[in-house]
Motif scaffolding. Structure first.
Motif, PDB file in Angstrom:
ATOM      1  N   SER A 202      -7.182  -6.095  -6.889  1.00 35.07           N
ATOM      2  CA  SER A 202      -6.079  -6.579  -6.064  1.00 35.07           C
ATOM      3  C   SER A 202      -4.761  -5.928  -6.460  1.00 35.07           C
ATOM      4  O   SER A 202      -3.943  -5.560  -5.602  1.00 35.07           O
ATOM      5  N   ILE A 205      -4.659  -2.354  -5.054  1.00 38.49           N
ATOM      6  CA  ILE A 205      -4.447  -2.318  -3.603  1.00 38.49           C
ATOM      7  C   ILE A 205      -2.998  -2.601  -3.251  1.00 38.49           C
ATOM      8  O   ILE A 205      -2.382  -1.899  -2.435  1.00 38.49           O
ATOM      9  N   ASP A 209       0.087  -0.055  -1.714  1.00 40.49           N
ATOM     10  CA  ASP A 209       0.307  -0.369  -0.300  1.00 40.49           C
ATOM     11  C   ASP A 209       1.614   0.243   0.193  1.00 40.49           C
ATOM     12  O   ASP A 209       2.675   0.061  -0.427  1.00 40.49           O
TER      13      ASP A 209
END
Length: 276
Positions: A202, A205, A209
């Protein structure tokens, strides 16, 4: 026979070395280019070992372009988003693994189906919703969706919780524990390894982003690192020395997080049966 086995091992290791060089070279080239002025980037033939490396590009991005602020912004967003996903994915995975309710398998299948839906498909209604909330130019649109959307994390935690012995849960229920107490006091302490793996996934990611920060963040002081990096690239040219220096800075926190938690990450992936 032994001679053939020996040469087979040599060829195997040579192949591994070749693959490692191919994988590492782009990172090496990014690093050495970040240690050179802009004119050296276009030099031909290129220098694989710069004669006069300098840290001027790093000094510039931290003093002139405020990269320390962007790094802290990215750390704030990625850490909070990852921590929130640990709770939502673990409690949802617990519900799908150990609780019984009507339509459970259908609902789980629908959640897994969302993996096939690209972010670009839902970004417009998501933007309208965030605008209605008044969250434009805040970090909430970058953090809150990660709290609620974690298909991979739900699947990972469900797979892990299904392998925990039923006797532990039954003993807690006999002692009068509620489902949430079973989850919080028994399952969460036992799931540190998959939770560590989920945190790394997580964090990575959200750290990388670009789409959501590009859409929702307007103030320069609130930029995240990926959003700050694209400012070095124009329509017809790019400041490659600053861009690659910033890219090196953006990679370092990811390496630090992985090196600190690599054991838990590998164990978490293998314990849940996920394959890369």
């Amino acid at each position: 026979m032994e001679k053939n086995t020996f040469f087979s091992k040599i060829l195997f290791y040579l192949l591994l070395i070749l693959i490692a060089i191919v994988m590492i070279f782009p990172f090496y080239w990014m690093f050495i280019t970040s240690l050179q002025p802009l004119q050296a980037v276009y030099k031909y033939p290129p220098e694989f070992f710069p004669k006069k490396p300098t840290l001027d590009n790093y000094k510039e991005i931290f003093t002139k372009f405020n990269f320390m602020r962007y790094t802290l912004n990215s750390l704030f967003v990625a850490t909070l988003a990852a921590l929130g996903q640990l709770f939502t994915c673990s409690i949802t995975g617990f519900a799908f693994a150990r609780m019984h309710f009507k339509g459970k398998e259908l609902l789980f299948g629908l959640i897994l189906a969302t993996i096939m839906v690209p972010v670009e498909v839902v970004i417009i209604p998501e933007f309208l919703l965030m605008k209605w909330f008044g969250w434009i130019n805040t970090y909430l649109p970058l953090i809150v969706p990660s709290f609620l959307i974690g298909t991979t994390g739900i699947f990972l935690m469900r797979s892990f919780y299904e392998n925990i012995p039923m006797e532990l849960e039954e003993a807690a229920v006999i002692d009068g524990a509620t489902p949430f107490q079973v989850y919080w006091r028994i399952f969460v302490p036992l799931s540190r390894t998959p939770l560590s793996a989920l945190f790394i996934i997580s964090f990575l990611i959200n750290w990388n982003d670009l789409l959501r920060p590009l859409i929702y963040i307007n103030s320069v002081e609130k930029f995240t690192l990926p959003l700050a990096l694209i400012n070095f690239q124009g329509e017809y040219s790019a400041q490659w020395n600053y861009l690659l220096a910033g890219a090196v800075v953006s990679v370092i926190p990811i390496l630090v997080v992985y090196l600190l938690m690599q054991k838990q990450f590998i164990e978490g992936i293998t314990s849940t049966g996920l394959k890369g």
